[in-house]
Design an enzyme around this catalytic site. Structure first.
Site, PDB file in Angstrom:
ATOM      1  N   TYR A 176       0.834  -1.202   0.000  1.00 24.93           N
ATOM      2  CA  TYR A 176       0.000   0.000   0.000  1.00 24.93           C
ATOM      3  C   TYR A 176       0.871   1.255   0.000  1.00 24.93           C
ATOM      4  O   TYR A 176       0.561   2.241  -0.676  1.00 24.93           O
ATOM      5  CB  TYR A 176      -0.926  -0.002   1.217  1.00 24.93           C
ATOM      6  CG  TYR A 176      -1.794   1.240   1.319  1.00 24.93           C
ATOM      7  CD1 TYR A 176      -2.609   1.645   0.266  1.00 24.93           C
ATOM      8  CD2 TYR A 176      -1.804   2.019   2.478  1.00 24.93           C
ATOM      9  CE1 TYR A 176      -3.404   2.772   0.359  1.00 24.93           C
ATOM     10  CE2 TYR A 176      -2.599   3.137   2.579  1.00 24.93           C
ATOM     11  CZ  TYR A 176      -3.402   3.512   1.520  1.00 24.93           C
ATOM     12  OH  TYR A 176      -4.192   4.645   1.621  1.00 24.93           O
ATOM     13  N   ARG A 208     -11.366  13.195   2.488  1.00 22.49           N
ATOM     14  CA  ARG A 208     -12.297  12.289   3.156  1.00 22.49           C
ATOM     15  C   ARG A 208     -13.618  12.175   2.399  1.00 22.49           C
ATOM     16  O   ARG A 208     -14.293  11.141   2.470  1.00 22.49           O
ATOM     17  CB  ARG A 208     -12.564  12.767   4.580  1.00 22.49           C
ATOM     18  CG  ARG A 208     -11.349  12.776   5.483  1.00 22.49           C
ATOM     19  CD  ARG A 208     -10.799  11.391   5.700  1.00 22.49           C
ATOM     20  NE  ARG A 208      -9.636  11.406   6.610  1.00 22.49           N
ATOM     21  CZ  ARG A 208      -8.871  10.357   6.847  1.00 22.49           C
ATOM     22  NH1 ARG A 208      -9.116   9.208   6.237  1.00 22.49           N
ATOM     23  NH2 ARG A 208      -7.849  10.446   7.669  1.00 22.49           N
ATOM     24  N   TYR A 259      -0.894  12.700   7.099  1.00 23.23           N
ATOM     25  CA  TYR A 259      -0.426  11.646   8.001  1.00 23.23           C
ATOM     26  C   TYR A 259       1.069  11.782   8.260  1.00 23.23           C
ATOM     27  O   TYR A 259       1.830  12.171   7.366  1.00 23.23           O
ATOM     28  CB  TYR A 259      -0.685  10.269   7.378  1.00 23.23           C
ATOM     29  CG  TYR A 259      -2.093   9.741   7.556  1.00 23.23           C
ATOM     30  CD1 TYR A 259      -3.035  10.380   8.351  1.00 23.23           C
ATOM     31  CD2 TYR A 259      -2.477   8.565   6.921  1.00 23.23           C
ATOM     32  CE1 TYR A 259      -4.310   9.889   8.502  1.00 23.23           C
ATOM     33  CE2 TYR A 259      -3.760   8.047   7.067  1.00 23.23           C
ATOM     34  CZ  TYR A 259      -4.669   8.711   7.859  1.00 23.23           C
ATOM     35  OH  TYR A 259      -5.932   8.210   8.005  1.00 23.23           O
ATOM     36  N   GLU A 299     -14.169  -1.468   6.412  1.00 19.12           N
ATOM     37  CA  GLU A 299     -14.135  -0.123   5.836  1.00 19.12           C
ATOM     38  C   GLU A 299     -15.427   0.089   5.051  1.00 19.12           C
ATOM     39  O   GLU A 299     -15.944  -0.846   4.427  1.00 19.12           O
ATOM     40  CB  GLU A 299     -12.924   0.046   4.910  1.00 19.12           C
ATOM     41  CG  GLU A 299     -12.843   1.405   4.226  1.00 19.12           C
ATOM     42  CD  GLU A 299     -11.524   1.601   3.497  1.00 19.12           C
ATOM     43  OE1 GLU A 299     -10.463   1.402   4.129  1.00 19.12           O
ATOM     44  OE2 GLU A 299     -11.559   1.937   2.306  1.00 19.12           O
ATOM     45  N   ARG A 341       1.320   6.818  -6.758  1.00 18.85           N
ATOM     46  CA  ARG A 341       0.143   7.662  -6.974  1.00 18.85           C
ATOM     47  C   ARG A 341       0.482   9.128  -6.746  1.00 18.85           C
ATOM     48  O   ARG A 341       0.169   9.984  -7.591  1.00 18.85           O
ATOM     49  CB  ARG A 341      -1.001   7.222  -6.036  1.00 18.85           C
ATOM     50  CG  ARG A 341      -2.181   8.180  -6.043  1.00 18.85           C
ATOM     51  CD  ARG A 341      -3.383   7.637  -5.289  1.00 18.85           C
ATOM     52  NE  ARG A 341      -3.142   7.328  -3.882  1.00 18.85           N
ATOM     53  CZ  ARG A 341      -4.107   6.983  -3.022  1.00 18.85           C
ATOM     54  NH1 ARG A 341      -5.371   6.907  -3.438  1.00 18.85           N
ATOM     55  NH2 ARG A 341      -3.825   6.699  -1.763  1.00 18.85           N
TER      56      ARG A 341
END
Length: 346
Positions: free
Chosen positions: A149, A222, A209, A333, A156
């Protein structure tokens, strides 16, 4: 770039509905397919319905979110590795990259995929991403010293920065889940106008983060609010889990993680309701629930039903899929969308 023209009109109003697989396929029975769809457990090879390659855990089986335009003029084609359908106002695209066949690392594959994604948007005249869905095999596995990830996040974000796109404030709504087989798969919805990003006051923005979560932060907001025409606003909620601040809470307890996820969804909705006249409700969401362990499905479903009521649209229409979550300590999730009448504040 290759192009195929299907039909004729000038409408730019977008509408979405969740349908069973038979009802979805019936829409194209007369030879005229809908604008596009995102399928869950649906067959591969349906050009207008790219699928999510994950096991469906819902009792109703395969489903699809079908996107409609009023009498659209649809062009379909490819840009590099991206397949797409557009009416010139809205675009839904799909990318699938087999790592074994491509013989490239995940970081480079993610960068390449997003590079072609951005070329697609530029060429089609739909420059603004509204929503992205990312699926990658073995998301929590080690990728040679760095979790897969985190490798994906690096590629990305690099592509966002190379393309001059907002990788931090203003990033699109998105989710990233782990599938057990298949290719790196990216699905994306774009339009002519930029959506309005929404953050969750209970959480640190993902793009902020700390470095303990990897050398490059995740690139998404979000949620996002999008004017889809005809007096309606869509709310796209990114993958949401049991995270407060930036830390996972309720380790090992899928029921409490589900309750915390619902609290986070409500916080996002409350924030979205402050950005315009459209008013959204948790119980009205069309959601996809990703469950790490299939044996936890009934526990998760039970919490949603006891919290919202078994007859709430969110409880009745939810699609449950087996998938690994982006952190190995997360068990569930939820991502979602919904539409309400109204307008956005300037």
């Amino acid at each position: 770039m290759t192009v195929q023209v299907q039909d004729a009109s000038s409408s730019s109003h977008l509408r979405v509905e969740r349908l069973s697989l038979p009802d979805s396929l019936a829409l194209a029975a007369g030879g005229k397919a809908p604008f596009a769809a995102l399928g869950y457990g649906t067959p591969h090879g349906v050009a207008w319905m790219p699928t999510v390659n994950a096991r469906v855990l819902s009792p109703n089986g395969a489903m699809a979110d079908v996107w409609h335009l009023t009498a659209p003029h649809i062009e379909s084609g490819t840009t590099g590795i991206a397949r797409w359908r557009t009416d010139g106002h809205w675009l839904l695209g799909a990318i699938d990259l087999d790592e074994a066949a491509e013989k490239q690392g995940l970081t480079e594959l993610a960068r390449r995929a997003y590079s072609d994604l951005f070329k697609t948007l530029d060429q089609a005249g739909t420059p603004h991403l509204q929503r992205i869905w990312n699926y990658l095999p073995q998301i929590n596995a080690d990728g040679g010293g760095l979790e897969r990830y985190r490798q994906f996040n690096a590629g990305r974000q690099e592509a966002f920065l190379e393309a001059g796109r907002a990788a931090f404030e203003g990033a699109p709504a998105a989710c990233a889940l782990g599938i057990h087989q298949g290719a790196l798969s990216i699905r994306f919805l774009a339009g002519e106008q930029a959506p309005l990003p929404v953050e969750n006051p209970r959480q640190v923005s993902a793009y902020r983060y700390p470095e303990t979560y990897g050398p490059r932060s995740p690139t998404f907001s979000r949620a996002a609010l999008s004017d889809i025409g005809d007096g309606n606003i869509a709310l796209f909620i990114s993958g949401t889990a049991s995270i407060v601040g930036h830390e996972t809470v309720h380790h090992g307890d899928v029921r409490e993680q589900t309750r915390e996820t619902l609290r986070n969804l409500q916080a996002v909705i409350t924030a979205a309701n402050e950005r315009g006249t459209a008013k959204f409700a948790l119980a009205e969401l069309d959601c996809v629930v990703y469950v790490r362990h299939p044996s936890d499905t009934e526990a998760v479903r039970g919490i949603i039903q006891s919290t919202l009521g078994a007859d709430a649209p969110m409880a009745r229409h939810a699609v449950y899929l087996e998938a690994d979550i982006c952190r190995s300590d997360l068990l569930v999730e939820i991502e979602a969308h919904t539409v309400a009448a109204g307008r956005l504040r300037a």
